[in-house]
Design a protein around this motif. Structure first.
Motif, short mmCIF file in Angstrom:
data_model
loop_
_atom_site.label_atom_id
_atom_site.label_comp_id
_atom_site.label_asym_id
_atom_site.label_seq_id
_atom_site.Cartn_x
_atom_site.Cartn_y
_atom_site.Cartn_z
N PRO A 184 0.77 -1.19 -0.03
CA PRO A 184 0.29 0.15 -0.04
C PRO A 184 0.94 1.26 -0.12
CG PRO A 184 -0.93 -1.48 1.55
CD PRO A 184 0.65 -1.97 0.80
N GLY A 185 0.50 2.18 -0.63
CA GLY A 185 1.04 3.46 -0.90
C GLY A 185 2.28 3.48 -1.92
N SER A 186 2.47 2.35 -2.56
CA SER A 186 3.32 2.41 -3.78
C SER A 186 2.78 3.00 -5.14
CB SER A 186 3.82 0.85 -4.09
OG SER A 186 4.24 0.11 -2.89
N THR A 187 3.65 3.70 -5.67
CA THR A 187 3.46 4.40 -6.89
C THR A 187 4.11 3.33 -8.12
OG1 THR A 187 3.27 6.53 -5.97
CG2 THR A 187 3.60 6.34 -8.43
N VAL A 188 3.27 2.89 -8.83
CA VAL A 188 3.71 2.13 -9.85
C VAL A 188 2.73 2.08 -11.25
CG1 VAL A 188 4.18 0.21 -8.36
CG2 VAL A 188 2.07 0.19 -9.38
N ASP A 189 3.26 1.44 -12.38
CA ASP A 189 2.52 1.54 -13.54
C ASP A 189 1.08 1.34 -13.43
OD1 ASP A 189 4.84 2.60 -14.60
OD2 ASP A 189 5.28 0.49 -15.48
N HIS A 190 0.10 1.98 -14.18
CA HIS A 190 -1.22 1.49 -13.92
C HIS A 190 -1.43 -0.14 -14.44
CE1 HIS A 190 -2.97 1.08 -18.25
NE2 HIS A 190 -1.99 1.83 -18.43
N ASN A 191 -0.58 -0.60 -15.26
CA ASN A 191 -0.84 -1.86 -15.90
C ASN A 191 0.09 -3.22 -15.08
OD1 ASN A 191 1.56 -1.26 -16.98
ND2 ASN A 191 1.06 -1.50 -19.12
N ARG A 192 0.94 -2.47 -13.93
CA ARG A 192 1.54 -3.34 -13.40
C ARG A 192 0.55 -4.61 -12.56
NH1 ARG A 192 6.02 -2.88 -9.44
NH2 ARG A 192 6.27 -4.97 -8.28
N THR A 193 0.93 -5.69 -12.44
CA THR A 193 0.07 -6.57 -12.07
C THR A 193 0.12 -6.35 -10.47
OG1 THR A 193 0.31 -8.15 -13.48
CG2 THR A 193 -0.41 -8.99 -11.53
#
Length: 670
Positions: free
Chosen positions: A517-526
């Motif tokens: 939770p709170g991680s910022t990642v690519d929207h298509n990251r699984t």
């Protein structure tokens, strides 16, 4: 025709379930593996055969089909294949069920031949546990057989086809007179009276246990009618009689399950499971390890290859441009006479000079007008990009070029332009997603005040997993999958078969999530999510009559919260459970509360010394202790004074006997 018209492979049912492959076909339905595109999970879809959905009894069948499906879906037990949904496809009813990774018990029987006593007891125990949950909500399976017992990839039992057998058999009997179910496992009352009872399921379980240990069913025949006759008119032979090595308690338990009369069997699966657990504790390691013969060795599993198909790319044809120039021809007229010739030469020369000047001026003016209004002066030409390779003779797009570099070219050439930005999963950040005009050599009109428009990639959209998604008390934590979808994540991996039971985390809340939770990642990251199934359903153990220590241990294993009070009992020995607040066999969940009443044994009192006291005072004292009083006056009762008492003073006695009658103290008075 038994299957749906036309193979449904690749089709999407109800805009949700994409059929991927055929798993199996039976007498009542065809089973397919499918993907639930809404939840991105594998499911099994059972589509009923067309003959069961046609004819005058269709409405009755459909009604029973859905009623039984709802009943099966209401069963909460890890040993039951879950039913998710029902619907209709091409006029045929279907069930959407949990997809179980594993094999059925028939496959495992064929693979190993015979099972050890330990493995048989484990599998039969899990089957009975699942059936106990079904019987507890009034659902009878009716078609228990190895093909309907699945063993998942962890070796655990999951029972399938709940409700379907009952609905299908009723409809078929009404239409064709056929008796559904495998003859080798049918209970006598099912055959004779089409009577569905919990004991009928137990009969089928007993036959399977017999077969697992012996490697064959007790009744065999090439003719199903003969086999059915044997089930109705013959007792199932005792397993130990044919295989003396089988522990007698195991043989007797199987004989109890397979009694010809319904009354000879346990009342339901819960009672049968308790009996199994009771005798299993008495088996020795040698008895548990016993196996009749050795089964065949497991065979390797083949893997089918997957082929890739590449589509050929066609080159565009280039047509040559043909240009034709046409000139007008003229002829001079001859004149006669010298004077005309002499006089005419200067005038004609002047005319030619003036005409030539006028023609050149006209051509120049027309050419400028064409160049400025129609020709190259009327437009800009879209330039090429240094980082995009173009092939001679083919259209070349500037898509994919780095806009920062291309912008310098635009400024040098003076081409006006506008830009906008969009996220892209395929175009690198800062590159051109699209342009208008889009190809090298295209024209941008100057006269119409046209401009080039560019859409520039911002790269893959970045999203932040809600920081409170693991907090079950927050709005995001109460619906974590919905919260991720609302945030915009497009690849959410939630495998319901990996969800876990929990006493602490409410049902539907997050057990674990990766990334955190709170991680910022690519929207298509699984985003992999494991959710809580809430407290695990458990069956209330039978603790009445057991010692308090045993009862607490059993309830502790079931992870139930226990409170205990003590009271005197004239019938229950000290330290044993008199009663519980929950009836044995009741379905509970981890963390549920159970109250016990434990016996302190019979109430005891010390007989006081009432000698020398008056009869009335002595009687009052003894009755206040709960004792009864008998007066004896062999010499008359003149003084009403107690001289003797029985039992003697200081003796410990029960207040009441086992029938609840008060203990009597005899007073001798004078």
């Amino acid at each position: 025709m038994s299957e749906v018209t036309g193979a449904p492979i690749g089709k999407i049912i109800d805009n949700r379930y994409r059929i991927t492959r055929k798993i199996a076909e039976g007498g009542m339905a065809t089973v397919y593996q499918a993907t639930d595109v809404r939840l991105d999970r594998s499911v099994a879809i059972k589509i009923m055969h067309i003959q069961l959905a046609q004819g005058p009894h269709r409405d009755q069948f459909v009604q029973r089909f859905h009623r039984e499906a709802r009943s099966a879906a209401a069963i909460a037990n890890p040993h039951i294949v879950q039913i998710y949904d029902t619907g209709e496809y091409d006029g045929l009813d279907y069930l959407v069920m949990e997809y179980v990774h594993g094999v059925n018990l028939r496959y495992e029987m064929n693979r190993v031949g015979t099972f050890s006593v330990r493995e048989t007891i484990r599998i039969i125990g899990e089957i009975l546990d699942g059936l106990a949950a079904a019987h507890g909500v009034g659902v009878v399976h009716r078609d228990i057989k190895p093909e309907n017992i699945l063993l998942n990839d962890r070796g655990r039992v999951q029972i399938t086809d709940f409700g379907l057998a009952k609905a299908a058999s009723q409809a078929t009997l009404a239409t064709t007179g056929m008796l559904l179910g495998t003859a080798a496992y049918l209970a006598p009352e099912m055959i004779e009276d089409n009577l569905a009872t919990p004991q009928g399921d137990l009969y089928s379980v007993g036959i399977m246990a017999w077969e697992m240990l012996a490697g064959e069913v007790p009744f065999t025949s090439d003719n199903p009618v003969t086999m059915v006759f044997k089930h109705v008119h013959e007792d199932v032979p005792a397993l130990a009689a044919q295989h003396p090595g089988v522990p007698r308690p195991v043989s007797e338990f199987i004989a109890r399950l397979t009694g010809r009369s319904v009354s000879d069997r346990p009342d339901d699966a819960a009672q049968a499971l308790r009996e199994l657990q009771d005798f299993s504790r008495s088996l020795t390691p040698t008895e548990l390890a016993y196996r009749i013969g050795d089964g065949p060795q497991p065979q390797p599993t083949s893997v089918l290859p997957v082929s890739d198909i590449a589509a050929p790319v066609q080159e565009d044809d280039v047509a040559p441009l043909a240009t034709e120039v046409i000139g007008d021809g003229g002829k001079d007229a001859a004149t006669s006479g010298a004077s005309d010739a002499v006089a005419g030469k200067p005038r004609r020369r002047l005319a030619i000079i003036l005409g030539t000047i006028a023609a050149v001026a006209a051509i120049a003016a027309g050419g400028f007008a064409w160049w400025h209004y129609l020709g190259p002066g009327s437009y800009w030409t879209v330039p090429s990009a240094d980082d995009v390779a173009c092939t001679q003779g083919r259209t070349c797009s500037i898509k994919g070029a780095r806009f920062a570099d291309y912008e310098r070219t635009l400024k040098v050439t003076g081409i006006p332009y506008t830009t906008s930005e969009e996220f892209s999963d395929t175009a690198k950040k800062g590159t051109i997603i699209s342009a208008s005009p889009s190809n090298v050599g295209d024209h941008v009109s100057k006269r119409n005040n046209d401009v080039m428009t560019f859409v520039i990639s911002k790269g893959v959209r970045q999203l932040t997993i809600p920081a409170d998604i693991a907090d079950s008390g927050s709005a995001n934590g109460k619906d974590p999958i919905g919260a991720l979808e609302k945030t915009g994540f497009t690849s959410i991996a939630h495998d319901t078969s990996k969800d876990e039971y929990s006493m602490d985390v409410p049902e539907g809340a997050v057990i674990s999530i990766d990334p955190k939770p709170g991680s910022t990642v690519d929207h298509n990251r699984t985003i992999t999510v494991v959710l809580s199934k809430g407290p695990m359903p458990v069956s209330m153990p039978d603790v009445v009559g057991r010692t308090k220590a045993d009862a607490l241990s059993m309830l502790g294993q079931a992870r139930l919260k226990v409170s205990a009070s003590e009271t005197y009992s004239d019938t229950v020995a000290s330290g044993k459970v008199i009663s519980s607040s929950v009836k044995a066999g009741t379905q509970l969940h981890w963390g549920d509360s159970v109250s016990l009443v434990v016996s302190k044994g019979p109430q005891m009192v010390t007989v006081p010394d009432v000698r020398g006291k008056s009869q009335d005072e002595a009687t009052k004292t003894l009755k206040a202790l709960g004792l009864d009083v008998k007066i004896s006056a062999p010499l008359g009762n003149l003084t009403h004074t107690v001289r003797l008492q029985d039992p003697a003073p200081g003796k410990q006695v029960r207040v009441r006997d086992t029938k609840g009658k008060a203990t009597t103290v005899t007073l001798t008075v004078v």
